[in-house]
Design a protein around this motif. Structure first.
Motif, PDB file in Angstrom:
ATOM      1  N   GLN A   1       0.829  -1.209   0.000  1.00 57.59           N
ATOM      2  CA  GLN A   1       0.000   0.000   0.000  1.00 57.59           C
ATOM      3  C   GLN A   1       0.864   1.261   0.000  1.00 57.59           C
ATOM      4  O   GLN A   1       0.589   2.227  -0.707  1.00 57.59           O
ATOM      5  CB  GLN A   1      -0.916   0.002   1.235  1.00 57.59           C
ATOM      6  CG  GLN A   1      -1.995  -1.058   1.202  1.00 57.59           C
ATOM      7  CD  GLN A   1      -2.819  -1.053   2.482  1.00 57.59           C
ATOM      8  OE1 GLN A   1      -2.960  -0.027   3.132  1.00 57.59           O
ATOM      9  NE2 GLN A   1      -3.341  -2.220   2.838  1.00 57.59           N
ATOM     10  N   ARG A   2       1.943   1.202   0.834  1.00 56.10           N
ATOM     11  CA  ARG A   2       2.838   2.353   0.910  1.00 56.10           C
ATOM     12  C   ARG A   2       3.526   2.596  -0.431  1.00 56.10           C
ATOM     13  O   ARG A   2       3.674   3.739  -0.882  1.00 56.10           O
ATOM     14  CB  ARG A   2       3.873   2.129   2.019  1.00 56.10           C
ATOM     15  CG  ARG A   2       4.765   3.352   2.277  1.00 56.10           C
ATOM     16  CD  ARG A   2       5.811   3.086   3.352  1.00 56.10           C
ATOM     17  NE  ARG A   2       5.180   2.778   4.626  1.00 56.10           N
ATOM     18  CZ  ARG A   2       5.217   1.602   5.216  1.00 56.10           C
ATOM     19  NH1 ARG A   2       5.848   0.590   4.625  1.00 56.10           N
ATOM     20  NH2 ARG A   2       4.628   1.404   6.381  1.00 56.10           N
ATOM     21  N   ARG A   3       3.932   1.531  -1.087  1.00 54.48           N
ATOM     22  CA  ARG A   3       4.614   1.654  -2.385  1.00 54.48           C
ATOM     23  C   ARG A   3       3.682   2.273  -3.414  1.00 54.48           C
ATOM     24  O   ARG A   3       4.074   3.173  -4.174  1.00 54.48           O
ATOM     25  CB  ARG A   3       5.073   0.273  -2.857  1.00 54.48           C
ATOM     26  CG  ARG A   3       5.892   0.295  -4.155  1.00 54.48           C
ATOM     27  CD  ARG A   3       6.281  -1.121  -4.560  1.00 54.48           C
ATOM     28  NE  ARG A   3       5.124  -1.870  -5.042  1.00 54.48           N
ATOM     29  CZ  ARG A   3       4.694  -1.828  -6.307  1.00 54.48           C
ATOM     30  NH1 ARG A   3       5.300  -1.055  -7.200  1.00 54.48           N
ATOM     31  NH2 ARG A   3       3.658  -2.546  -6.672  1.00 54.48           N
ATOM     32  N   ILE A   4       2.427   1.789  -3.449  1.00 53.32           N
ATOM     33  CA  ILE A   4       1.441   2.334  -4.392  1.00 53.32           C
ATOM     34  C   ILE A   4       1.168   3.809  -4.093  1.00 53.32           C
ATOM     35  O   ILE A   4       1.122   4.651  -5.012  1.00 53.32           O
ATOM     36  CB  ILE A   4       0.131   1.522  -4.318  1.00 53.32           C
ATOM     37  CG1 ILE A   4       0.369   0.100  -4.849  1.00 53.32           C
ATOM     38  CG2 ILE A   4      -0.978   2.212  -5.106  1.00 53.32           C
ATOM     39  CD1 ILE A   4      -0.822  -0.832  -4.671  1.00 53.32           C
ATOM     40  N   ALA A   5       1.016   4.137  -2.809  1.00 51.96           N
ATOM     41  CA  ALA A   5       0.734   5.514  -2.425  1.00 51.96           C
ATOM     42  C   ALA A   5       1.874   6.443  -2.847  1.00 51.96           C
ATOM     43  O   ALA A   5       1.645   7.549  -3.363  1.00 51.96           O
ATOM     44  CB  ALA A   5       0.505   5.606  -0.919  1.00 51.96           C
ATOM     45  N   GLU A   6       3.117   6.003  -2.654  1.00 52.55           N
ATOM     46  CA  GLU A   6       4.265   6.827  -3.006  1.00 52.55           C
ATOM     47  C   GLU A   6       4.333   7.081  -4.518  1.00 52.55           C
ATOM     48  O   GLU A   6       4.652   8.180  -4.972  1.00 52.55           O
ATOM     49  CB  GLU A   6       5.553   6.162  -2.517  1.00 52.55           C
ATOM     50  CG  GLU A   6       5.711   6.212  -0.995  1.00 52.55           C
ATOM     51  CD  GLU A   6       6.913   5.424  -0.506  1.00 52.55           C
ATOM     52  OE1 GLU A   6       7.517   4.696  -1.334  1.00 52.55           O
ATOM     53  OE2 GLU A   6       7.235   5.530   0.688  1.00 52.55           O
ATOM     54  N   LEU A   7       4.028   6.045  -5.286  1.00 53.07           N
ATOM     55  CA  LEU A   7       4.016   6.194  -6.737  1.00 53.07           C
ATOM     56  C   LEU A   7       2.949   7.200  -7.190  1.00 53.07           C
ATOM     57  O   LEU A   7       3.188   8.045  -8.052  1.00 53.07           O
ATOM     58  CB  LEU A   7       3.779   4.839  -7.408  1.00 53.07           C
ATOM     59  CG  LEU A   7       4.950   3.855  -7.391  1.00 53.07           C
ATOM     60  CD1 LEU A   7       4.487   2.483  -7.889  1.00 53.07           C
ATOM     61  CD2 LEU A   7       6.098   4.364  -8.254  1.00 53.07           C
ATOM     62  N   LEU A   8       1.768   7.072  -6.591  1.00 58.56           N
ATOM     63  CA  LEU A   8       0.673   7.971  -6.966  1.00 58.56           C
ATOM     64  C   LEU A   8       0.946   9.398  -6.511  1.00 58.56           C
ATOM     65  O   LEU A   8       0.605  10.350  -7.213  1.00 58.56           O
ATOM     66  CB  LEU A   8      -0.648   7.462  -6.382  1.00 58.56           C
ATOM     67  CG  LEU A   8      -1.139   6.124  -6.943  1.00 58.56           C
ATOM     68  CD1 LEU A   8      -2.433   5.701  -6.261  1.00 58.56           C
ATOM     69  CD2 LEU A   8      -1.353   6.213  -8.455  1.00 58.56           C
ATOM     70  N   TRP A   9       1.546   9.562  -5.331  1.00 60.56           N
ATOM     71  CA  TRP A   9       1.906  10.902  -4.878  1.00 60.56           C
ATOM     72  C   TRP A   9       2.929  11.537  -5.828  1.00 60.56           C
ATOM     73  O   TRP A   9       2.856  12.719  -6.137  1.00 60.56           O
ATOM     74  CB  TRP A   9       2.496  10.838  -3.458  1.00 60.56           C
ATOM     75  CG  TRP A   9       1.448  10.636  -2.393  1.00 60.56           C
ATOM     76  CD1 TRP A   9       0.136  11.008  -2.443  1.00 60.56           C
ATOM     77  CD2 TRP A   9       1.640  10.000  -1.131  1.00 60.56           C
ATOM     78  NE1 TRP A   9      -0.510  10.639  -1.285  1.00 60.56           N
ATOM     79  CE2 TRP A   9       0.386  10.017  -0.453  1.00 60.56           C
ATOM     80  CE3 TRP A   9       2.739   9.417  -0.488  1.00 60.56           C
ATOM     81  CZ2 TRP A   9       0.217   9.481   0.827  1.00 60.56           C
ATOM     82  CZ3 TRP A   9       2.555   8.878   0.787  1.00 60.56           C
ATOM     83  CH2 TRP A   9       1.316   8.916   1.431  1.00 60.56           C
ATOM     84  N   ALA A  10       3.878  10.729  -6.253  1.00 63.45           N
ATOM     85  CA  ALA A  10       4.887  11.233  -7.189  1.00 63.45           C
ATOM     86  C   ALA A  10       4.240  11.651  -8.507  1.00 63.45           C
ATOM     87  O   ALA A  10       4.580  12.693  -9.084  1.00 63.45           O
ATOM     88  CB  ALA A  10       5.949  10.161  -7.436  1.00 63.45           C
ATOM     89  N   ALA A  11       3.303  10.841  -8.970  1.00 61.85           N
ATOM     90  CA  ALA A  11       2.600  11.168 -10.215  1.00 61.85           C
ATOM     91  C   ALA A  11       1.781  12.453 -10.053  1.00 61.85           C
ATOM     92  O   ALA A  11       1.765  13.310 -10.937  1.00 61.85           O
ATOM     93  CB  ALA A  11       1.692  10.009 -10.623  1.00 61.85           C
ATOM     94  N   ASP A  12       1.109  12.578  -8.908  1.00 65.26           N
ATOM     95  CA  ASP A  12       0.337  13.792  -8.627  1.00 65.26           C
ATOM     96  C   ASP A  12       1.229  15.019  -8.623  1.00 65.26           C
ATOM     97  O   ASP A  12       0.862  16.091  -9.123  1.00 65.26           O
ATOM     98  CB  ASP A  12      -0.379  13.686  -7.272  1.00 65.26           C
ATOM     99  CG  ASP A  12      -1.654  12.855  -7.370  1.00 65.26           C
ATOM    100  OD1 ASP A  12      -2.212  12.760  -8.471  1.00 65.26           O
ATOM    101  OD2 ASP A  12      -2.078  12.294  -6.336  1.00 65.26           O
ATOM    102  N   ASP A  13       2.413  14.872  -8.046  1.00 64.03           N
ATOM    103  CA  ASP A  13       3.350  15.997  -7.959  1.00 64.03           C
ATOM    104  C   ASP A  13       3.772  16.458  -9.353  1.00 64.03           C
ATOM    105  O   ASP A  13       3.873  17.658  -9.622  1.00 64.03           O
ATOM    106  CB  ASP A  13       4.577  15.592  -7.139  1.00 64.03           C
ATOM    107  CG  ASP A  13       5.505  16.767  -6.878  1.00 64.03           C
ATOM    108  OD1 ASP A  13       5.025  17.784  -6.332  1.00 64.03           O
ATOM    109  OD2 ASP A  13       6.684  16.685  -7.236  1.00 64.03           O
TER     110      ASP A  13
END
Length: 237
Positions: A2-14
């Motif tokens: 979950q943490r890995r997915i969240a980090e990827l999505l946060w990076a994409a959002d950024d």
């Protein structure tokens, strides 16, 4: 996981947010730069009414009872919803039959003209691509047919009418009743800067280049959004 997915999505959002901020700043710069150019040209060369340099002609609605063609024909019919980014979005064009075209064949537009929306949503300005030369034009738009092509550049007129001052003038001339309406006679009275043709070409070159950069930034923003959607589908799939 979950943490890995969240980090990827946060990076994409950024990435998306950064492109959005870049596009916003670039748009503000473009508007300010354009405004400054036209102010200087107006002071240096004076202005001239649109009606003096172009014939302002309206489009035409489909004859009563006549539908769009169910298939693509050699007669596109350009509507207000097709106007986009100072050109025409061809993804959902409507077409009319040859028989219907014959009834309204005088109401066409060419790539040498400038279109202006005059009913409902007024003030949308642009130039059609050469691939749509001779297309029929909706009654909710007018076209500016330049009288002397060697004296007045259609893209110069387009950029002025798209500028903040040009848009203000278009809205000032719009009559607001049940439906906003910009009469052809009022459109013809709007004045634009009147530099010589060589000066117009130089301005068009500069603004074309800046417009390309804006388009590139916007495309990068859209690509980032699409990439995020694809990434999300893969991660959750």
């Amino acid at each position: 996981e979950q943490r890995r997915i969240a980090e990827l999505l946060w990076a994409a959002d950024d990435v998306i947010v950064q492109w959005e901020k870049t596009f916003e700043k670039a748009s503000i710069y473009f508007d300010a730069f354009t405004e400054n150019i036209f102010q200087k040209l107006d002071k240096q060369f004076g202005s001239i009414a649109i009606g003096e340099i172009a014939s302002v002609k309206g489009g035409k609605r489909l004859p009563k009872g006549e539908p769009y063609s169910s298939t693509a024909t050699e007669h596109p019919y350009i509507r207000i919803v097709d106007f986009a980014n100072k050109t025409v979005n061809e993804t959902d064009l409507k077409y009319i039959s040859h028989d219907v075209h014959k009834l309204i064949k005088r109401y066409i537009i060419t790539s040498k003209d400038v279109y202006v929306s005059i009913a409902g949503t007024t003030g949308i300005v642009g130039i059609i691509p050469s691939s749509l030369d001779g297309a029929n034009l909706t009654e909710n738009a007018a076209r500016l047919v330049i009288k002397k092509q060697a004296a007045h550049h259609n893209r110069f007129i387009m950029y002025y009418l798209s500028s903040r001052k040009g848009q203000w003038e278009l809205q000032r001339q719009t009559m607001t009743t049940t439906q906003p309406k910009l009469a052809i006679t009022r459109l013809a009275k709007i004045k634009i800067p009147n530099p010589n043709y060589d000066e117009q070409i130089e301005v068009v070159k500069i603004l074309d280049e800046l417009s390309k950069k804006l388009t590139t930034i916007n495309e990068r923003k859209d690509e980032s959004s699409s990439l995020k959607k694809g990434m999300l589908n893969n991660l959750l799939g």
